[in-house]
Write an enzyme that holds these catalytic residues in place. Structure first.
Site, mmCIF file in Angstrom:
data_model
loop_
_atom_site.group_PDB
_atom_site.id
_atom_site.type_symbol
_atom_site.label_atom_id
_atom_site.label_comp_id
_atom_site.label_asym_id
_atom_site.label_seq_id
_atom_site.Cartn_x
_atom_site.Cartn_y
_atom_site.Cartn_z
ATOM 1 N N ASP A 59 0.842 -1.194 0.000
ATOM 2 C CA ASP A 59 0.000 0.000 0.000
ATOM 3 C C ASP A 59 0.878 1.245 0.000
ATOM 4 O O ASP A 59 1.741 1.397 0.871
ATOM 5 C CB ASP A 59 -0.880 -0.030 1.255
ATOM 6 C CG ASP A 59 -2.066 0.905 1.119
ATOM 7 O OD1 ASP A 59 -1.909 1.970 0.482
ATOM 8 O OD2 ASP A 59 -3.133 0.561 1.647
ATOM 9 N N PHE A 86 -1.072 5.952 -10.290
ATOM 10 C CA PHE A 86 -2.463 5.556 -10.541
ATOM 11 C C PHE A 86 -3.156 5.052 -9.278
ATOM 12 O O PHE A 86 -4.345 4.742 -9.334
ATOM 13 C CB PHE A 86 -2.512 4.413 -11.563
ATOM 14 C CG PHE A 86 -2.008 4.771 -12.928
ATOM 15 C CD1 PHE A 86 -2.748 5.597 -13.755
ATOM 16 C CD2 PHE A 86 -0.808 4.263 -13.403
ATOM 17 C CE1 PHE A 86 -2.299 5.911 -15.027
ATOM 18 C CE2 PHE A 86 -0.349 4.563 -14.668
ATOM 19 C CZ PHE A 86 -1.101 5.399 -15.481
ATOM 20 N N SER A 108 -8.063 14.659 -13.550
ATOM 21 C CA SER A 108 -9.324 14.385 -14.247
ATOM 22 C C SER A 108 -9.948 15.683 -14.737
ATOM 23 O O SER A 108 -9.784 16.745 -14.111
ATOM 24 C CB SER A 108 -10.280 13.705 -13.261
ATOM 25 O OG SER A 108 -11.587 13.712 -13.752
ATOM 26 N N TYR A 113 -14.195 12.740 -4.245
ATOM 27 C CA TYR A 113 -13.262 12.216 -5.260
ATOM 28 C C TYR A 113 -12.682 13.368 -6.091
ATOM 29 O O TYR A 113 -11.464 13.497 -6.250
ATOM 30 C CB TYR A 113 -13.973 11.203 -6.167
ATOM 31 C CG TYR A 113 -13.282 11.006 -7.492
ATOM 32 C CD1 TYR A 113 -12.135 10.222 -7.589
ATOM 33 C CD2 TYR A 113 -13.740 11.654 -8.644
ATOM 34 C CE1 TYR A 113 -11.477 10.084 -8.799
ATOM 35 C CE2 TYR A 113 -13.091 11.508 -9.856
ATOM 36 C CZ TYR A 113 -11.958 10.735 -9.926
ATOM 37 O OH TYR A 113 -11.305 10.602 -11.114
ATOM 38 N N LYS A 116 -8.673 15.233 -6.465
ATOM 39 C CA LYS A 116 -7.886 15.547 -7.676
ATOM 40 C C LYS A 116 -7.405 16.995 -7.627
ATOM 41 O O LYS A 116 -6.250 17.303 -7.929
ATOM 42 C CB LYS A 116 -8.718 15.285 -8.937
ATOM 43 C CG LYS A 116 -9.054 13.819 -9.164
ATOM 44 C CD LYS A 116 -7.801 12.972 -9.366
ATOM 45 C CE LYS A 116 -8.092 11.495 -9.407
ATOM 46 N NZ LYS A 116 -6.905 10.645 -9.290
ATOM 47 N N ASN A 154 -19.648 3.113 -14.220
ATOM 48 C CA ASN A 154 -19.333 3.855 -15.436
ATOM 49 C C ASN A 154 -20.060 3.273 -16.646
ATOM 50 O O ASN A 154 -20.435 2.106 -16.671
ATOM 51 C CB ASN A 154 -17.818 3.880 -15.668
ATOM 52 C CG ASN A 154 -17.088 4.601 -14.547
ATOM 53 O OD1 ASN A 154 -16.308 4.016 -13.818
ATOM 54 N ND2 ASN A 154 -17.370 5.884 -14.377
ATOM 55 N N LEU A 155 -20.236 4.131 -17.629
ATOM 56 C CA LEU A 155 -21.109 3.800 -18.758
ATOM 57 C C LEU A 155 -20.657 2.572 -19.557
ATOM 58 O O LEU A 155 -21.450 1.650 -19.786
ATOM 59 C CB LEU A 155 -21.198 5.029 -19.683
ATOM 60 C CG LEU A 155 -22.010 4.858 -20.957
ATOM 61 C CD1 LEU A 155 -23.454 4.514 -20.643
ATOM 62 C CD2 LEU A 155 -21.939 6.133 -21.803
ATOM 63 N N ARG A 178 -28.706 11.497 -13.212
ATOM 64 C CA ARG A 178 -27.916 11.041 -12.063
ATOM 65 C C ARG A 178 -27.385 12.283 -11.337
ATOM 66 O O ARG A 178 -26.829 13.181 -11.991
ATOM 67 C CB ARG A 178 -26.759 10.174 -12.570
ATOM 68 C CG ARG A 178 -25.888 9.594 -11.484
ATOM 69 C CD ARG A 178 -24.897 8.586 -12.032
ATOM 70 N NE ARG A 178 -23.833 9.205 -12.828
ATOM 71 C CZ ARG A 178 -22.806 8.529 -13.341
ATOM 72 N NH1 ARG A 178 -22.721 7.215 -13.178
ATOM 73 N NH2 ARG A 178 -21.888 9.153 -14.052
ATOM 74 N N ASP A 222 -24.062 14.726 -12.168
ATOM 75 C CA ASP A 222 -23.528 14.620 -13.533
ATOM 76 C C ASP A 222 -23.366 15.993 -14.177
ATOM 77 O O ASP A 222 -24.187 16.894 -13.987
ATOM 78 C CB ASP A 222 -24.461 13.776 -14.416
ATOM 79 C CG ASP A 222 -24.030 12.328 -14.484
ATOM 80 O OD1 ASP A 222 -22.859 12.044 -14.144
ATOM 81 O OD2 ASP A 222 -24.856 11.480 -14.868
#
Ligand code: UD1
Length: 342
Positions: free
Chosen positions: A60, A83, A127, A152, A156, A202-203, A298, A301
């Site tokens: 970790d 990542f 992102s 989240y 970033k 996710n889509l 949603r 979004d």
């Protein structure tokens, strides 16, 4: 001698594709991953594609002593690609401390170790979420940063600031911040791809699982947006194209003395594609029907966002090349491969 790179989260979705591209470009890769959201089998996929099994440390990044022993065991690491982070927007709203702890402690540990072990540069996975709902589209890197809509997204923004502040303080390192738009697809070999845990958020993974009959139907989250067909618009970028951008970034950061200490690049295709267009593109390119229904929007979004990738195109000498329909075919091939493995 090959330049040695530490890839944190290297058995994950984008990390595994980037490891493949780094190895194919002649870099030597050491991976650290705690396998919290990935499988050790990914190393087999990487080895089958490249003929090289990357060095692997199960551990970790939030534990700085684990990191220090990694740097001692693998001396001479020159660059890091980070990542190792949690990335589910909804989960971050429910478990904010987990997200702040995981995403920020890991980054700070890496930064602290870099001068200690002579690591010169770090590529950070940021992102397009940092732009929030843009005032206009497409957007370049000078677009304003908007208040984050989830923990989240906030990690970033804070991570970008932590890196910049550390460098401003005189730390002898460089960094490239890569703002990803929507990474999708899988390796053309179908040996590595996205492995979502449980029901995908996710889509594209939801779409391919629906096409495979694992999910009954896909819900399109809203068709009453102010867009031509009413569904949201995104910039879907092929994961192999995205991975190649990391190789270009690493090369620029480590092999040029005259670049700025912190640089930011949008990684997108420059094309906005709606959710409905993506479903149609999938059906057209694979010949497989996707049962779907229109549902409510949603929460959280963004209506529409796509990139001006000119800076990455011109400065990194990198361009997204894979057409979206080919990306969707690869996502489907990967889904079929997963079904065969079971
Ligand atoms: C989100 C995050 C992004 C993060 C990415 C990966 C925001 C604003 N965006 O991107 O920062 O990097 O996840 O975790 O925080 N959709 C459906 N049905 C579904 C799933 C999705 O219609 O079952 C729609 C969504 O409403 C959206 C589009 O598809 O319009 C893309 O959604 P998704 O793949 O979840 O990515 P983002 O929300 O764009």
């Amino acid at each position: 001698m090959a330049t040695k790179i530490l890839v944190t989260g290297g058995t994950g979705y984008i990390g595994s594709h980037t490891t493949v591209e780094l190895q194919q470009a002649g870099y030597e890769v050491v991976i650290i991953d705690n396998l919290s959201n990935s499988s050790i089998d990914v190393l087999d996929g990487i080895e089958s594609i490249t003929g090289i099994r990357p060095a692997f440390v199960e551990g970790d990044v939030c534990d700085i002593e684990t990191l220090r022993s990694l740097f001692r065991a693998h001396p001479g690491i020159k660059g890091i690609i980070n990542f190792a982070a949690s990335k589910a927007v909804g989960e971050s709203v429910e478990k904010p401390l987990l997200y702040y702890r995981n995403n920020l402690n890991s980054l700070m540990n890496l930064l602290e170790c870099m001068p200690e072990y002579g690591v010169r540069g770090i590529v950070f996975s940021s992102s397009c979420t940092v732009y929030g709902e843009p005032d206009k589209n497409p957007i370049d890197e000078t677009a304003p940063i908007k208040p984050a809509t989830s923990p989240y997204g906030n990690t970033k923004q804070i991570s970008e600031e932590i890196i910049a502040d550390f460098i401003t303080s005189g730390a002898p390192i460089k960094s490239i911040l890569l703002r990803y738009f929507n990474p999708v697809g899988a390796h053309p070999s179908a040996l590595i791809g996205e492995l979502p845990n449980g029901v995908p958020n996710n889509l594209v993974p939801y779409l391919t699982q629906t096409a495979a009959g694992i999910r009954k139907e896909l819900t399109v989250f809203g068709n009453d947006y102010n867009t031509p067909d009413g569904s949201c618009i995104r910039d879907f970028i092929d994961v192999v194209d995205l991975a190649k951008a990391h190789v270009a970034a690493m090369h620029r950061m480590l092999d040029n003395d005259d670049t700025d200490a912190v640089e930011i690049f949008n990684l997108g295709t420059g094309r906005g594609v709606s959710v409905m267009e993506l479903i149609e593109g999938f059906e057209r390119s694979t010949g497989v029907k996707v049962p779907y229904k229109i549902g409510p929007r949603r929460a959280g979004d963004i209506e529409q966002i796509w990139a001006i990738p000119d800076k990455a195109n011109n400065v990194l000498g990198w361009k997204a090349e894979v057409p979206v329909e080919e990306t969707l075919r690869k996502a489907w091939a990967w889904q079929c491969h997963l079904a065969e493995r079971k």
